[in-house]
Design a protein around this motif. Structure first.
Motif: not given
Length: 126
Positions: A14-30
């Motif tokens: 779950s921590a890895a999935a959350e990290a991936k999701a946060s990276l993806l949202t950060a990428y989309r926002a950037a």
């Protein structure tokens, strides 16, 4: 005791999935934040390419004009050389004809003088 709590497999997943999701949202926002600057950079690149093409076309046009000018100049020089050669040949021919004419006239004058002397001698003998 680095980790106080016990990390189970599900917790790590779950921590890895959350990290991936946060990276993806950060990428989309950037990516969305960078879209206006990216569009301006793309427009700048396009204008640079257009300017480069215009400069290249101008260089090609100048090269073509220079090449045609040089070819025209060479053709004119060649024509002038041919005209000079033809004029020289004609001058030689006219000089040769004049010399031949003088020789023929001199020969005719010698024959006339010889005939005159012969006629004078015959008239004295008669």
């Amino acid at each position: 005791m680095r980790h106080a709590r016990n990390n189970e497999l599900t917790d790590r997943r779950s921590a890895a999935a959350e990290a991936k999701a946060s990276l993806l949202t950060a990428y989309r926002a950037a990516k969305t934040a960078a879209e206006p600057s990216q569009a301006s950079r793309q427009a700048e690149r396009i204008s640079l390419v257009d300017a480069r093409e215009a400069r290249r076309a101008e260089r090609e046009r100048l090269k073509h004009e220079e090449r045609t000018r040089v070819e025209t100049s060479a053709a004119q020089e060649h024509a002038a050389m041919e005209a000079a050669a033809v004029a020289e040949i004609e001058a030689r021919h006219s000089a040769e004809n004049a010399r031949i004419s003088r020789v023929v006239q001199d020969e005719a004058a010698r024959k006339a003088e010889r005939d005159r002397r012969y006629a004078a001698r015959k008239s004295r003998q008669a």
